[in-house]
Design an enzyme around this catalytic site. Structure first.
Site, mmCIF file in Angstrom:
data_model
loop_
_atom_site.group_PDB
_atom_site.id
_atom_site.type_symbol
_atom_site.label_atom_id
_atom_site.label_comp_id
_atom_site.label_asym_id
_atom_site.label_seq_id
_atom_site.Cartn_x
_atom_site.Cartn_y
_atom_site.Cartn_z
ATOM 1 N N GLY A 236 0.790 -1.223 0.000
ATOM 2 C CA GLY A 236 0.000 0.000 0.000
ATOM 3 C C GLY A 236 0.825 1.276 0.000
ATOM 4 O O GLY A 236 0.255 2.366 -0.030
ATOM 5 N N GLU A 279 4.739 -5.788 1.840
ATOM 6 C CA GLU A 279 4.340 -6.380 0.548
ATOM 7 C C GLU A 279 3.992 -5.309 -0.493
ATOM 8 O O GLU A 279 2.852 -5.230 -0.960
ATOM 9 C CB GLU A 279 3.139 -7.283 0.817
ATOM 10 C CG GLU A 279 2.935 -8.377 -0.205
ATOM 11 C CD GLU A 279 2.005 -9.413 0.367
ATOM 12 O OE1 GLU A 279 2.525 -10.324 1.049
ATOM 13 O OE2 GLU A 279 0.781 -9.304 0.180
ATOM 14 N N GLY A 281 3.740 -3.230 -3.985
ATOM 15 C CA GLY A 281 3.746 -3.411 -5.434
ATOM 16 C C GLY A 281 4.033 -2.080 -6.099
ATOM 17 O O GLY A 281 5.079 -1.835 -6.684
ATOM 18 N N ARG A 282 3.081 -1.152 -5.928
ATOM 19 C CA ARG A 282 3.164 0.152 -6.586
ATOM 20 C C ARG A 282 4.469 0.894 -6.277
ATOM 21 O O ARG A 282 5.098 1.440 -7.179
ATOM 22 C CB ARG A 282 1.995 1.008 -6.092
ATOM 23 C CG ARG A 282 1.917 2.398 -6.721
ATOM 24 C CD ARG A 282 0.884 3.268 -5.997
ATOM 25 N NE ARG A 282 -0.293 2.557 -5.617
ATOM 26 C CZ ARG A 282 -1.352 2.374 -6.410
ATOM 27 N NH1 ARG A 282 -1.386 2.910 -7.594
ATOM 28 N NH2 ARG A 282 -2.395 1.685 -5.991
ATOM 29 N N ARG A 318 -6.208 2.563 -15.378
ATOM 30 C CA ARG A 318 -6.360 3.222 -14.066
ATOM 31 C C ARG A 318 -7.234 4.488 -14.116
ATOM 32 O O ARG A 318 -8.099 4.657 -13.264
ATOM 33 C CB ARG A 318 -4.997 3.528 -13.444
ATOM 34 C CG ARG A 318 -4.111 2.285 -13.252
ATOM 35 C CD ARG A 318 -2.903 2.553 -12.382
ATOM 36 N NE ARG A 318 -3.292 2.773 -11.008
ATOM 37 C CZ ARG A 318 -3.283 3.943 -10.418
ATOM 38 N NH1 ARG A 318 -2.865 5.007 -11.064
ATOM 39 N NH2 ARG A 318 -3.684 4.060 -9.172
ATOM 40 N N TYR A 322 -10.442 4.036 -11.864
ATOM 41 C CA TYR A 322 -10.415 4.656 -10.530
ATOM 42 C C TYR A 322 -10.373 6.181 -10.593
ATOM 43 O O TYR A 322 -10.071 6.813 -9.568
ATOM 44 C CB TYR A 322 -9.166 4.225 -9.750
ATOM 45 C CG TYR A 322 -8.771 2.789 -9.828
ATOM 46 C CD1 TYR A 322 -9.521 1.791 -9.196
ATOM 47 C CD2 TYR A 322 -7.606 2.401 -10.495
ATOM 48 C CE1 TYR A 322 -9.119 0.469 -9.236
ATOM 49 C CE2 TYR A 322 -7.201 1.077 -10.535
ATOM 50 C CZ TYR A 322 -7.960 0.116 -9.913
ATOM 51 O OH TYR A 322 -7.564 -1.191 -9.946
ATOM 52 N N CYS A 351 -13.770 2.224 -28.346
ATOM 53 C CA CYS A 351 -15.105 2.725 -28.687
ATOM 54 C C CYS A 351 -15.999 2.877 -27.470
ATOM 55 O O CYS A 351 -17.071 2.264 -27.375
ATOM 56 C CB CYS A 351 -15.753 1.787 -29.699
ATOM 57 S SG CYS A 351 -15.918 0.151 -29.024
ATOM 58 N N GLU A 352 -15.560 3.647 -26.512
ATOM 59 C CA GLU A 352 -16.382 3.935 -25.340
ATOM 60 C C GLU A 352 -16.134 5.377 -24.944
ATOM 61 O O GLU A 352 -14.980 5.844 -24.964
ATOM 62 C CB GLU A 352 -15.987 3.030 -24.161
ATOM 63 C CG GLU A 352 -16.264 1.575 -24.427
ATOM 64 C CD GLU A 352 -16.543 0.777 -23.161
ATOM 65 O OE1 GLU A 352 -16.935 1.374 -22.141
ATOM 66 O OE2 GLU A 352 -16.368 -0.446 -23.228
ATOM 67 N N TYR A 380 0.541 -1.530 -12.228
ATOM 68 C CA TYR A 380 -0.855 -1.668 -12.647
ATOM 69 C C TYR A 380 -1.101 -0.991 -13.996
ATOM 70 O O TYR A 380 -2.186 -0.474 -14.265
ATOM 71 C CB TYR A 380 -1.796 -1.118 -11.562
ATOM 72 C CG TYR A 380 -1.510 -1.728 -10.207
ATOM 73 C CD1 TYR A 380 -1.760 -3.073 -9.972
ATOM 74 C CD2 TYR A 380 -0.939 -0.981 -9.168
ATOM 75 C CE1 TYR A 380 -1.468 -3.655 -8.743
ATOM 76 C CE2 TYR A 380 -0.649 -1.561 -7.940
ATOM 77 C CZ TYR A 380 -0.923 -2.889 -7.740
ATOM 78 O OH TYR A 380 -0.629 -3.471 -6.526
HETATM 79 N N1 LLP Z 1 -0.573 -7.525 -1.113
HETATM 80 C C1 LLP Z 1 -1.833 -7.851 -1.450
HETATM 81 C C2 LLP Z 1 -2.459 -8.995 -0.824
HETATM 82 C C3 LLP Z 1 -2.532 -7.074 -2.394
HETATM 83 O O1 LLP Z 1 -3.774 -7.395 -2.711
HETATM 84 C C4 LLP Z 1 -1.894 -5.977 -2.997
HETATM 85 C C5 LLP Z 1 -2.583 -5.161 -3.998
HETATM 86 C C6 LLP Z 1 -0.565 -5.681 -2.629
HETATM 87 C C7 LLP Z 1 0.052 -6.472 -1.665
HETATM 88 C C8 LLP Z 1 0.212 -4.537 -3.220
HETATM 89 O O2 LLP Z 1 -0.389 -3.309 -3.016
HETATM 90 P P1 LLP Z 1 0.368 -1.958 -3.409
HETATM 91 O O3 LLP Z 1 1.618 -1.877 -2.579
HETATM 92 O O4 LLP Z 1 0.694 -2.042 -4.841
HETATM 93 O O5 LLP Z 1 -0.587 -0.882 -3.101
HETATM 94 N N2 LLP Z 1 -4.981 -1.779 -9.450
HETATM 95 C C9 LLP Z 1 -4.996 -0.814 -8.356
HETATM 96 C C10 LLP Z 1 -4.280 -1.339 -7.144
HETATM 97 C C11 LLP Z 1 -4.851 -2.643 -6.680
HETATM 98 C C12 LLP Z 1 -4.052 -3.295 -5.613
HETATM 99 C C13 LLP Z 1 -4.518 -4.691 -5.361
HETATM 100 N N3 LLP Z 1 -3.782 -5.356 -4.341
HETATM 101 C C14 LLP Z 1 -4.383 0.489 -8.856
HETATM 102 O O6 LLP Z 1 -4.009 0.561 -10.022
HETATM 103 O O7 LLP Z 1 -4.303 1.460 -8.104
#
Ligand code: LLP
Length: 422
Positions: A236, A279, A281-282, A318, A322, A351-352, A380
């Site tokens: 997150g 954990e 990602g972003r 995105r 969102y 086409c939207e 993402y």
């Molecule tokens: N761990 C779990 C169990 C998750 O479901 C997620 C993200 C993460 C870690 C990593 O989260 P991050 O650090 O990336 O915030 N598609 C959306 C974000 C969806 C995240 C889903 N789960 C976007 O583009 O903002």
């Protein structure tokens, strides 16, 4: 050669020895471009949050699963999560070993659980029903439980993953039922995890959730505590998307200091010898990616100036999904930096009418033939791209530490699209 708007990528030398227009000419658009130096820096930022030997950065591969990026992330010393057989397969392809992968899944079949078990990867379940099923699939195996700490966070309601209004996690109040299932199947509780949501810019909510998990592990597990080897606090970690407005960064110094202090005190109090995971990602993947697109048509419809591009929501969903904001740069041969900003609506070729990348965005006037760069598109972005309208998913290029570009995924072809039809 000055561009119309390129301060952010210029500042970090994002395109190395090449330029966005050269890349667009060589590889075509839409094109995802990644910068290796930025990716490595982001890994190191997070690896530095705690010096405890058990501290790990568990990269969430759903943000971007290109194996070339995964290899770099692994080299930096991160581990990785997977939430599908595809992510598990690609993580292994990128060299992650089973003990470097956590399978953090949701509502999966017995067959899928078996794949994780056969790969000797620890699986985290997020309901009692899934715990029961896992016990049948892999009796005596190691399992983690995802708790719902009741605290949610996120940039949009669709990405809040804890609290009462989400599908995720086991209610801590039901833990006795989990305990009974663990005993019934002879399972070993290898860990607890949680993930409160995606994109926080203030550390407090995350730290509250950390306190929850540490408190729960210490006071509620009893004899199950002894087998615990992973405590995973989730991801997150946010990044500033409004770079041209100088959005502040997440204060990692403060977060690291507070997180490290909590983990150290708790380790001393409990004698825990296992690992602590975050954990993200972003935070790791977003800023190392710029999505390049071409402007094919500009027109006015009523009061609105529409900039028509090949950056449809099939390529980057995105903003449509969102209402997310991504800064946009404008690359033009001999472009004159222009201080006058005009509201423009940048749209794609799908086409939207919801196919909008940026709505009434004040920008220097964009012209047909310009190349646009969508910033912070590494997370993402490609991973959520689709072939809607039977459009081919884009190519991906990595600008290495030497500044040279390398193709790391070729553009899909129409034959690729047709290849699955039987
Ligand atoms: N761990 C779990 C169990 C998750 O479901 C997620 C993200 C993460 C870690 C990593 O989260 P991050 O650090 O990336 O915030 N598609 C959306 C974000 C969806 C995240 C889903 N789960 C976007 O583009 O903002």
């Amino acid at each position: 050669m000055p561009n119309v708007r390129s301060v952010q990528t210029d500042r970090v030398g994002f395109f190395g020895q090449t330029s966005p227009r050269e890349l667009a000419a060589a590889y075509g658009t839409p094109l995802y471009v990644y910068n290796e130096g930025v990716l490595r820096r982001r890994c190191r930022d997070l690896l530095g949050l705690s010096s405890l030997p058990g501290f790990r950065v568990n990269y969430s591969a759903k943000a971007n699963a290109n194996p070339a990026l995964l290899r770099i992330i692994r080299e930096e010393g991160c581990v990785a999560d997977a939430m599908s057989p595809g992510e598990l397969y690609i993580n292994r392809l990128a060299g992650f070993t089973p003990d470097q992968i956590l399978y953090v899944c949701n509502n999966v079949s017995a067959a899928e659980m078996r794949i994780a078990a056969e790969n000797d990867v620890i699986l985290s379940v997020d309901s009692l029903a899934q715990l029961d099923l896992y016990g049948e699939v892999n009796p005596g195996g190691r399992v983690m439980i995802r708790l719902n700490p009741g605290i949610g966070a996120g940039h949009h309601k669709k990405v809040v993953t804890a609290g009462k209004e989400t599908k995720f996690g086991v209610d801590p109040a039901a833990f006795n039922e989990a305990r009974a299932l663990i005993a019934r199947h002879g399972l070993i509780l290898a860990g607890l995890n949680q993930h409160i949501g995606s994109l926080f810019m203030q550390p407090d909510g995350y730290l509250d959730a950390v306190d929850f998990l540490l408190g729960f592990a210490q006071s509620e597990l009893g004899d199950l505590f002894s087998t615990l080897s992973v405590l995973d606090f989730g991801g997150g970690f946010g990044i500033p998307y409004r770079k041209y407005e100088e959005d502040p960064r997440l204060d990692l110094a403060e977060l690291g200091q507070k997180l490290h202090a909590r983990l150290s005190t708790w380790t001393e109090a409990t004698g825990y010898r296992g690992r602590f995971y975050i954990e993200p990602g972003r935070y790791i993947a977003a800023e190392c990616g710029v999505l390049l697109g071409s402007v094919h048509a500009v027109k006015n419809n009523g009061p609105t100036r529409y900039v028509g591009t090949d950056l449809g929501f099939n390529v980057l969903v995105r903003p449509a999904m969102y209402d997310s904001f991504h800064d946009i740069e404008i690359y033009r041969e001999n472009g004159t930096p222009d201080s006058d900003l005009t509201p423009q609506t940048i749209v794609g070729n799908i086409c939207e009418s919801g196919d909008i990348l940026a709505k009434n965005r004040p920008l220097p006037l964009i012209r047909q033939g310009d190349v646009l760069g969508v910033l912070d598109a590494g997370a993402y972005g490609f991973s959520m791209a689709s072939s809607y309208n039977q459009r081919c998913r884009p190519a991906e290029v990595l600008v290495g530490l030497d500044g040279a570009p390398k193709l790391i995924r070729r553009r899909e072809t129409v034959e690729d699209l047709a290849a699955m039809f039987v």
